[in-house]
Enzyme design. Structure first.
Site, PDB file in Angstrom:
ATOM      1  N   ASN A 173      -2.201  -0.045   6.759  1.00 21.98           N
ATOM      2  CA  ASN A 173      -1.715  -1.309   7.322  1.00 21.98           C
ATOM      3  C   ASN A 173      -0.741  -2.031   6.373  1.00 21.98           C
ATOM      4  O   ASN A 173      -0.612  -3.242   6.404  1.00 21.98           O
ATOM      5  CB  ASN A 173      -2.893  -2.202   7.732  1.00 21.98           C
ATOM      6  CG  ASN A 173      -3.796  -2.571   6.573  1.00 21.98           C
ATOM      7  OD1 ASN A 173      -3.597  -2.103   5.457  1.00 21.98           O
ATOM      8  ND2 ASN A 173      -4.782  -3.411   6.825  1.00 21.98           N
ATOM      9  N   HIS A 204      -2.146  -5.422   1.432  1.00 20.94           N
ATOM     10  CA  HIS A 204      -3.448  -6.068   1.202  1.00 20.94           C
ATOM     11  C   HIS A 204      -3.218  -7.458   0.639  1.00 20.94           C
ATOM     12  O   HIS A 204      -2.282  -7.668  -0.139  1.00 20.94           O
ATOM     13  CB  HIS A 204      -4.272  -5.249   0.186  1.00 20.94           C
ATOM     14  CG  HIS A 204      -5.452  -5.999  -0.347  1.00 20.94           C
ATOM     15  ND1 HIS A 204      -6.646  -6.087   0.335  1.00 20.94           N
ATOM     16  CD2 HIS A 204      -5.612  -6.747  -1.477  1.00 20.94           C
ATOM     17  CE1 HIS A 204      -7.486  -6.852  -0.353  1.00 20.94           C
ATOM     18  NE2 HIS A 204      -6.884  -7.253  -1.457  1.00 20.94           N
ATOM     19  N   PHE A 209     -15.761   3.180   6.376  1.00 19.32           N
ATOM     20  CA  PHE A 209     -14.379   3.565   6.060  1.00 19.32           C
ATOM     21  C   PHE A 209     -14.094   3.588   4.558  1.00 19.32           C
ATOM     22  O   PHE A 209     -12.974   3.846   4.151  1.00 19.32           O
ATOM     23  CB  PHE A 209     -13.390   2.631   6.763  1.00 19.32           C
ATOM     24  CG  PHE A 209     -13.581   1.153   6.470  1.00 19.32           C
ATOM     25  CD1 PHE A 209     -13.081   0.579   5.306  1.00 19.32           C
ATOM     26  CD2 PHE A 209     -14.258   0.342   7.372  1.00 19.32           C
ATOM     27  CE1 PHE A 209     -13.247  -0.775   5.045  1.00 19.32           C
ATOM     28  CE2 PHE A 209     -14.426  -1.027   7.112  1.00 19.32           C
ATOM     29  CZ  PHE A 209     -13.918  -1.581   5.935  1.00 19.32           C
ATOM     30  N   THR A 264      -5.865  -7.466  10.291  1.00 18.07           N
ATOM     31  CA  THR A 264      -6.073  -6.191   9.592  1.00 18.07           C
ATOM     32  C   THR A 264      -5.540  -5.000  10.397  1.00 18.07           C
ATOM     33  O   THR A 264      -4.895  -4.110   9.849  1.00 18.07           O
ATOM     34  CB  THR A 264      -7.583  -5.979   9.325  1.00 18.07           C
ATOM     35  OG1 THR A 264      -8.081  -7.120   8.619  1.00 18.07           O
ATOM     36  CG2 THR A 264      -7.828  -4.740   8.509  1.00 18.07           C
ATOM     37  N   TYR A 286     -12.112  -2.055  -4.427  1.00 21.43           N
ATOM     38  CA  TYR A 286     -12.628  -2.351  -3.078  1.00 21.43           C
ATOM     39  C   TYR A 286     -14.162  -2.341  -3.043  1.00 21.43           C
ATOM     40  O   TYR A 286     -14.739  -2.086  -1.984  1.00 21.43           O
ATOM     41  CB  TYR A 286     -12.083  -1.330  -2.087  1.00 21.43           C
ATOM     42  CG  TYR A 286     -10.693  -1.647  -1.544  1.00 21.43           C
ATOM     43  CD1 TYR A 286     -10.454  -2.798  -0.792  1.00 21.43           C
ATOM     44  CD2 TYR A 286      -9.620  -0.790  -1.764  1.00 21.43           C
ATOM     45  CE1 TYR A 286      -9.201  -3.083  -0.277  1.00 21.43           C
ATOM     46  CE2 TYR A 286      -8.355  -1.075  -1.246  1.00 21.43           C
ATOM     47  CZ  TYR A 286      -8.160  -2.219  -0.505  1.00 21.43           C
ATOM     48  OH  TYR A 286      -6.915  -2.506   0.009  1.00 21.43           O
ATOM     49  N   LYS A 323       0.821  -1.213   0.000  1.00 19.88           N
ATOM     50  CA  LYS A 323       0.000   0.000   0.000  1.00 19.88           C
ATOM     51  C   LYS A 323       0.860   1.271   0.000  1.00 19.88           C
ATOM     52  O   LYS A 323       2.073   1.214   0.286  1.00 19.88           O
ATOM     53  CB  LYS A 323      -0.926  -0.029   1.217  1.00 19.88           C
ATOM     54  CG  LYS A 323      -1.949  -1.166   1.167  1.00 19.88           C
ATOM     55  CD  LYS A 323      -2.962  -1.028   2.296  1.00 19.88           C
ATOM     56  CE  LYS A 323      -4.005  -2.128   2.226  1.00 19.88           C
ATOM     57  NZ  LYS A 323      -5.098  -1.900   3.202  1.00 19.88           N
ATOM     58  N   GLU A 357      -9.412  -9.982  -8.185  1.00 24.66           N
ATOM     59  CA  GLU A 357      -8.331  -9.021  -7.928  1.00 24.66           C
ATOM     60  C   GLU A 357      -7.132  -9.243  -8.859  1.00 24.66           C
ATOM     61  O   GLU A 357      -6.525  -8.276  -9.334  1.00 24.66           O
ATOM     62  CB  GLU A 357      -7.905  -9.111  -6.462  1.00 24.66           C
ATOM     63  CG  GLU A 357      -9.012  -8.607  -5.539  1.00 24.66           C
ATOM     64  CD  GLU A 357      -8.656  -8.644  -4.058  1.00 24.66           C
ATOM     65  OE1 GLU A 357      -7.530  -9.073  -3.712  1.00 24.66           O
ATOM     66  OE2 GLU A 357      -9.505  -8.232  -3.254  1.00 24.66           O
ATOM     67  N   ARG A 370       1.998  -6.585   9.047  1.00 22.76           N
ATOM     68  CA  ARG A 370       1.216  -5.444   9.537  1.00 22.76           C
ATOM     69  C   ARG A 370       1.666  -5.008  10.934  1.00 22.76           C
ATOM     70  O   ARG A 370       1.693  -3.815  11.227  1.00 22.76           O
ATOM     71  CB  ARG A 370      -0.266  -5.802   9.505  1.00 22.76           C
ATOM     72  CG  ARG A 370      -0.810  -5.757   8.065  1.00 22.76           C
ATOM     73  CD  ARG A 370      -2.142  -6.419   7.970  1.00 22.76           C
ATOM     74  NE  ARG A 370      -2.839  -6.144   6.728  1.00 22.76           N
ATOM     75  CZ  ARG A 370      -3.896  -6.824   6.321  1.00 22.76           C
ATOM     76  NH1 ARG A 370      -4.379  -7.809   7.066  1.00 22.76           N
ATOM     77  NH2 ARG A 370      -4.478  -6.535   5.187  1.00 22.76           N
ATOM     78  N   ARG A 424      -2.163 -14.403   4.064  1.00 23.28           N
ATOM     79  CA  ARG A 424      -2.906 -13.772   5.161  1.00 23.28           C
ATOM     80  C   ARG A 424      -2.209 -13.994   6.504  1.00 23.28           C
ATOM     81  O   ARG A 424      -2.208 -13.118   7.367  1.00 23.28           O
ATOM     82  CB  ARG A 424      -4.350 -14.250   5.161  1.00 23.28           C
ATOM     83  CG  ARG A 424      -5.088 -13.705   3.937  1.00 23.28           C
ATOM     84  CD  ARG A 424      -6.523 -14.155   3.866  1.00 23.28           C
ATOM     85  NE  ARG A 424      -7.359 -13.529   4.868  1.00 23.28           N
ATOM     86  CZ  ARG A 424      -7.792 -12.265   4.820  1.00 23.28           C
ATOM     87  NH1 ARG A 424      -7.452 -11.493   3.810  1.00 23.28           N
ATOM     88  NH2 ARG A 424      -8.570 -11.791   5.758  1.00 23.28           N
TER      89      ARG A 424
HETATM   90  P1  CMP Z   1      -7.384  -4.627   3.262  1.00 16.61           P
HETATM   91  O1  CMP Z   1      -6.864  -5.993   3.494  1.00 16.61           O
HETATM   92  O2  CMP Z   1      -6.779  -3.814   2.181  1.00 16.61           O
HETATM   93  O3  CMP Z   1      -8.968  -4.735   2.980  1.00 16.61           O
HETATM   94  C1  CMP Z   1      -9.842  -3.668   3.238  1.00 16.61           C
HETATM   95  C2  CMP Z   1      -9.199  -2.567   4.002  1.00 16.61           C
HETATM   96  O4  CMP Z   1     -10.079  -1.693   4.658  1.00 16.61           O
HETATM   97  C3  CMP Z   1      -8.360  -3.140   5.117  1.00 16.61           C
HETATM   98  O5  CMP Z   1      -7.242  -3.793   4.621  1.00 16.61           O
HETATM   99  C4  CMP Z   1      -8.081  -1.913   5.939  1.00 16.61           C
HETATM  100  O6  CMP Z   1      -7.000  -1.144   5.432  1.00 16.61           O
HETATM  101  C5  CMP Z   1      -9.368  -1.150   5.740  1.00 16.61           C
HETATM  102  N1  CMP Z   1     -10.204  -1.277   6.929  1.00 16.61           N
HETATM  103  C6  CMP Z   1     -10.793  -2.369   7.418  1.00 16.61           C
HETATM  104  N2  CMP Z   1     -11.480  -2.106   8.531  1.00 16.61           N
HETATM  105  C7  CMP Z   1     -11.325  -0.782   8.753  1.00 16.61           C
HETATM  106  C8  CMP Z   1     -11.777   0.109   9.741  1.00 16.61           C
HETATM  107  N3  CMP Z   1     -12.555  -0.316  10.749  1.00 16.61           N
HETATM  108  N4  CMP Z   1     -11.409   1.400   9.651  1.00 16.61           N
HETATM  109  C9  CMP Z   1     -10.621   1.816   8.629  1.00 16.61           C
HETATM  110  N5  CMP Z   1     -10.163   1.017   7.653  1.00 16.61           N
HETATM  111  C10 CMP Z   1     -10.501  -0.266   7.714  1.00 16.61           C
END
Ligand code: CMP
Length: 148
Positions: free
Chosen positions: A112, A115, A57, A91, A49, A9, A126, A102, A85
């Site tokens: 984070n 992805h 969010f 996450t 997304y 990211k 994807e 992460r 994962r």
């Molecule tokens: P990712 O694996 O890229 O998939 C969706 C993304 O949404 C996740 O990682 C986070 O970066 C983001 N995300 C998930 N939950 C939240 C949250 N509660 N607040 C902000 N961002 C979030």
């Protein structure tokens, strides 16, 4: 063999962590079968997304993902989706296990660092969102003992 998509990211790209993240995937035995850098625009981030479009969010996440270049890679191996994962961790970096990407490199639940696809269905969408067939490569990993 399974394929999954990973994204380094914008936060991790800006902090010079592309190589560190790719090294962790390769050292887990995963094969990088495609690789490129992309600067998503807001609309593209929203498309990518789209499963999260109803989440509170969503706007912030897609603005962040369009804020700078990302490195996108296809990773291949046995159980690649769950392997990636596990290496990424939870996450939220604050809840991720020590030694995960992460936990080590993420700064917030949004920023984070990385992805990874969460299912075979999302991996299919994807991977094809970013890569055509001719942009992915099959090759044998020739791994020496001792990680050399
Ligand atoms: P990712 O694996 O890229 O998939 C969706 C993304 O949404 C996740 O990682 C986070 O970066 C983001 N995300 C998930 N939950 C939240 C949250 N509660 N607040 C902000 N961002 C979030």
């Amino acid at each position: 063999m399974e394929r999954t998509l990973a994204i380094v990211k914008p936060d991790a790209v800006a902090r010079g962590k592309i190589g560190e993240i790719m090294r962790r995937f390769e050292e887990a035995g995963l094969r990088i079968s495609a690789l490129k850098m992309v600067r998503l625009n807001k609309r593209q981030a929203e498309e990518f997304y789209h499963v999260h479009r109803a989440r509170p969010f969503f706007d912030s996440l897609t603005t962040f993902m369009a804020s700078g270049p990302v490195a996108v890679l296809v990773l291949e191996g046995e159980a690649a989706i769950s392997t990636v994962r596990t290496i990424m961790g939870a996450t939220d970096p604050a809840r991720a296990s020590p030694g995960t990407i992460r936990r080590d490199l993420g700064t917030s639940i949004e920023q984070n660092a990385v992805h990874g696809s969460d299912s075979r269905e999302s991996a299919g969408f994807e991977v094809s969102y970013f890569f055509r067939g001719a942009e992915t490569f099959d090759y044998d990993r020739v791994d020496r003992r001792g990680g050399g």
